[in-house]
Each structure stands twice: as structure tokens, then as C-alpha cells.
Write a protein that holds these residues in place. Structure first.
Motif, PDB file in Angstrom:
ATOM      1  N   LYS A 338      57.092  54.323  28.212  1.00  0.00           N
ATOM      2  CA  LYS A 338      58.494  54.123  28.582  1.00  0.00           C
ATOM      3  C   LYS A 338      58.913  52.650  28.521  1.00  0.00           C
ATOM      4  CE  LYS A 338      58.677  58.098  31.738  1.00  0.00           C
ATOM      5  NZ  LYS A 338      57.307  58.557  31.454  1.00  0.00           N
ATOM      6  N   ASN A 339      57.962  51.726  28.543  1.00  0.00           N
ATOM      7  CA  ASN A 339      58.298  50.306  28.565  1.00  0.00           C
ATOM      8  C   ASN A 339      58.982  49.892  27.272  1.00  0.00           C
ATOM      9  OD1 ASN A 339      56.832  50.471  30.911  1.00  0.00           O
ATOM     10  ND2 ASN A 339      55.061  49.351  30.139  1.00  0.00           N
ATOM     11  N   PHE A 364      62.758  46.991  30.446  1.00  0.00           N
ATOM     12  CA  PHE A 364      62.466  48.071  31.394  1.00  0.00           C
ATOM     13  C   PHE A 364      60.972  48.356  31.324  1.00  0.00           C
ATOM     14  CE2 PHE A 364      61.742  52.682  31.854  1.00  0.00           C
ATOM     15  CZ  PHE A 364      62.185  52.885  33.148  1.00  0.00           C
ATOM     16  N   MET A 374      64.012  46.779  36.013  1.00  0.00           N
ATOM     17  CA  MET A 374      65.099  46.770  35.032  1.00  0.00           C
ATOM     18  C   MET A 374      65.820  45.443  35.129  1.00  0.00           C
ATOM     19  SD  MET A 374      68.551  49.100  34.733  1.00  0.00           S
ATOM     20  CE  MET A 374      69.578  47.899  35.593  1.00  0.00           C
ATOM     21  N   CYS A 389      68.124  53.081  30.468  1.00  0.00           N
ATOM     22  CA  CYS A 389      66.786  53.263  31.032  1.00  0.00           C
ATOM     23  C   CYS A 389      66.531  54.713  31.415  1.00  0.00           C
ATOM     24  CB  CYS A 389      66.609  52.358  32.245  1.00  0.00           C
ATOM     25  SG  CYS A 389      66.618  50.592  31.865  1.00  0.00           S
ATOM     26  N   SER A 392      64.887  56.915  28.856  1.00  0.00           N
ATOM     27  CA  SER A 392      63.448  56.798  28.670  1.00  0.00           C
ATOM     28  C   SER A 392      62.678  57.777  29.542  1.00  0.00           C
ATOM     29  CB  SER A 392      63.000  55.364  28.981  1.00  0.00           C
ATOM     30  OG  SER A 392      61.644  55.171  28.690  1.00  0.00           O
TER      31      SER A 392
END
Length: 400
Positions: A338-339, A364, A374, A389, A392
Motif C-alpha cells: 500500500k505504500n 502514504f 499521510m 489514500c 489503496s
């Protein structure tokens, strides 16, 4: 019996006369005293010069939350205090301080990012955005926005609100929503109001309309951003690839002297919209159903300018760690798919300097179980960054 009936009738007549006298006596007093108690305030008689100096001192001293709430309290005293407070407190781009709720719709500062963190609650499918570097022990961090994930048959919605316990689109706390397609590869951010005050809201159309005696109203939705994730057909290892098209922000906004739309106040509340609809001459209002399908939403035309597009910054492969790495400057500590970091995706014809092309507009990443950081800056707003975000968090089987 007749005397009894006559006495009852007489007493009833006397009671009616007494009630009418009471009403005629009390009503003028209430009409005269209420405006004095609600409109007039002893604090409203302060000299404007003194009041201006007091609020300016408060605004300069209380720079962080929760102490920043004192500035909001000053605006809530009376009308004169509110007007002077609004005059002193600059927009988020200029002062870099989140004060009023409209700050969440305004672009962040240019020089330094606004640092926040997101707390995920899997049991309730809610996501809370707080202002601060990381969660504090006292749990007194300022809640900025909240979102709830709603799964539907053909899509997934993330409804964004100002509070954590009300996610109705009819509520005055409704901010907007994020909607995905069936595969989780395309997302659309809908704002409850146009990001620019000079844009006249168009009346949204719905696929189904009906006439009803009981007025119901759904909030307008304005398409402000489209997020796409590239398909990973070959199932190769690597981070997700995403693009964000900001329909209301021109690419020139990231240039020196460029500007992005900056709303100054929230749109009409639900009650105001409802009263304007029912104020027609006895006609039953045309209302839309609360179907999952969103109404046709306007997209602003930027003329000859291209809209700003963001892309995820390409990570580098670390041989020792055997993983893809990005420099989050200590703000991300846990490896996760997710980053991401978003930078401007520009063409040579846009004449954007290399420094601006490398500047991270949104980052994020994960720092713990259900805790994510964030950080965002100009020209994104807190609502737009939060919605990006949230995309994600949704499942993307075709992108991994």
C-alpha cells in the motif's frame, strides 16, 4: 345537572379567555427579548481595534491542536467576532494551519507538508484521519475526516464525513465519497461541492426521479479526481502503479505563481437546500431516489490547460533487503504494497522544472498495525489526499 353543565361551560369559557390573555401578554415580551439575548452580546461592544488585536494575538499563539480550538471559539462568540476571525485567519496555503472545516477542502502549503495519520478499524470498516505525526498516548489528536467502507454488488464506496458517527449523504457533515469499479482498478472522487466558489453548481440529474409529498434530497457530487491502477497481467513482483487525474487543478498550479481552486466556505447545508426546494409555490418538489448509482456530475473545463496528473514515484530495488524501497524520510517503517509516493506526471511542453517534478506531493505508508501516515502538500487538499489514500485500502486482485 343544568347548573353543573352551565358551570362547566362557564369555567371553560373563563379558561379560554385566560389562555388567550396569557398568550397575548407573553408573546410580545418573548419577541422582544429573544433577539436581544441571541443577537446582542456583551462581547460585541468591544472596540474593533481592541478586538482585532485580541484575536490576532490568539491566532499567533495557538498554532497547534488542541489549543488551536480557541481560535474557533472566538469565531463562535458573535457575528462581529466571526467576521474579524475570518479576516485574520488566512487560508491553509498561506498560514499552513488547519483551523476551520473548510481548511480540509483547501490546498495545503507549498513549502512544508501537512503531516497526518490514518487509523483503520477493520471491525467497523471505518478509517479515521487525524492531524499529527503519529498517535499520541493521550488520544487528544484532532480528528479531521472519517470514512466508512460500504461494499455493493458492483462497486465499493468510501463515504467521507467530518465526524466518525454520521455518514449519511443528507447530513451537513457529508464531505464526499470515493467509488471504485468492480475490479478495483479505477476510482472516482466525488466532492459534495465544487472546489471553486466561482463555479455555479449545476443541478445534478439522476437516473430515477419521482414526485413525492415528503421532500428528500441527495447531496450534489462533483467529479474532482480519477484514480487508475495498472493491471498486472503477468503477475510480476513490484509495487502498484497508479495515476491520478485532478480534473479541477491545472498543471500550471505547481509552477511558481500558479494557483489551484481554493474554496472559502462550505456549500449550502441540507436544510438550506431543502427550504429552497419547498419554497416554491405549493408545488411538490422533484426528488431523486437514493439509488447506488451516482447522478451525472459536471467536470470543469480548464480551457486550453491540461489537468494535473500525479503518478507514483518509481522505487529502487535494494539488493540486501531484497525489496523495493522509497525514501519516506522516516515517516514509513513497515513494508507494504500500500505504500506509495505521488509526484507530478508532466510532459516537456509543460515547462515544469526538475525540482518540481521530483517534489513529493502526497506520500502514504504503514507504521504499525492498522496505523498509516499521510503527508500532503499543495495543490492537494486534505479531502483529496485522504480519498486517494483510501483507494489503496481496497482489494485489487488484478493489480497484484
Amino acid at each position: 345537572m343544568k347548573e353543573g353543565i352551565g358551570n362547566i361551560s362557564k369555567r371553560g369559557g373563563e379558561s379560554k379567555i385566560w389562555r388567550s390573555r396569557a398568550r397575548s401578554h407573553v408573546a410580545p415580551d418573548r419577541a422582544q427579548t429573544e433577539p436581544e439575548s441571541t443577537v446582542q452580546s456583551p462581547w460585541a461592544d468591544l472596540p474593533p481595534e481592541l478586538l482585532l488585536d485580541i484575536i490576532r494575538r490568539v491566532e499567533e499563539s495557538e498554532t497547534t491542536w488542541p489549543a488551536r480550538a480557541v481560535v474557533v471559539f472566538c469565531a463562535a462568540v458573535c457575528r462581529s467576532w466571526r467576521e474579524i476571525t475570518k479576516e485574520i485567519v488566512k487560508n491553509l496555503e498561506q498560514c499552513g494551519r488547519i483551523t476551520f472545516p473548510i481548511s480540509l477542502k483547501q490546498p495545503g502549503p507549498r513549502n512544508s507538508p501537512i503531516q497526518c495519520y490514518i487509523r483503520r478499524d477493520g471491525a467497523t470498516s471505518t478509517y479515521l484521519l487525524f492531524h499529527g505525526l503519529m498517535p499520541s498516548e493521550g488520544k487528544r489528536d484532532k480528528l479531521l475526516l472519517a470514512a466508512r467502507k460500504v461494499r455493493r454488488a458492483t462497486c465499493t464506496d468510501f463515504v467521507v464525513s467530518l465526524v466518525a458517527d454520521e455518514f449519511s449523504r443528507a447530513s451537513t457533515t457529508y464531505v464526499g465519497k470515493l467509488r471504485s469499479n468492480f475490479f478495483g482498478t479505477k476510482f472516482t472522487i466525488y466532492d459534495s461541492q465544487p472546489p471553486c466558489d466561482s463555479i455555479i453548481p449545476a443541478t445534478p440529474r439522476s437516473s430515477r426521479r419521482f414526485y413525492s409529498k415528503q421532500a428528500s434530497l441527495s447531496s450534489s457530487n462533483y467529479n474532482v479526481c480519477t484514480i487508475t491502477y495498472e493491471l498486472n497481467v503477468l503477475r510480476t513482483r513490484g509495487p502498484r502503479r497508479m495515476h491520478c487525474i485532478l480534473h479541477w487543478i491545472p498543471v500550471s498550479a505547481i509552477q511558481p505563481g500558479g494557483t489551484a481552486p481554493t474554496p472559502l466556505a462550505f456549500g449550502k447545508t441540507f436544510d438550506e437546500q431543502l427550504s429552497s426546494m419547498t419554497g416554491s409555490k405549493g408545488k411538490e418538489p422533484v426528488t431523486s431516489t437514493s439509488s447506488p448509482s451516482l447522478p451525472a456530475t459536471p467536470v470543469v473545463s480548464l480551457g486550453s490547460e491540461d489537468p494535473l496528473t500525479l503518478k507514483n514515484k518509481a522505487p529502487r530495488w535494494h539488493e540486501q533487503l531484497q525489496s523495493w524501497c522509497l525514501n519516506f524520510k522516516g515517516r514509513v517503517t513497515v513494508a507494504s504494497v500500500k505504500n506509495f509516493q505521488l509526484v507530478a506526471a508532466v510532459e516537456p511542453s509543460h515547462n515544469i522544472s526538475p525540482e518540481e517534478q521530483e517534489k513529493v506531493i502526497l506520500q502514504f505508508g504503514k507504521i504499525g498495525k492498522d496505523i498509516f501516515t499521510m503527508d500532503y502538500r499543495y495543490p492537494l487538499s486534505a479531502f483529496q489526499a485522504f480519498a486517494i489514500c483510501l483507494s489503496s485500502f481496497d482489494t485489487k486482485p488484478a493489480c497484484e
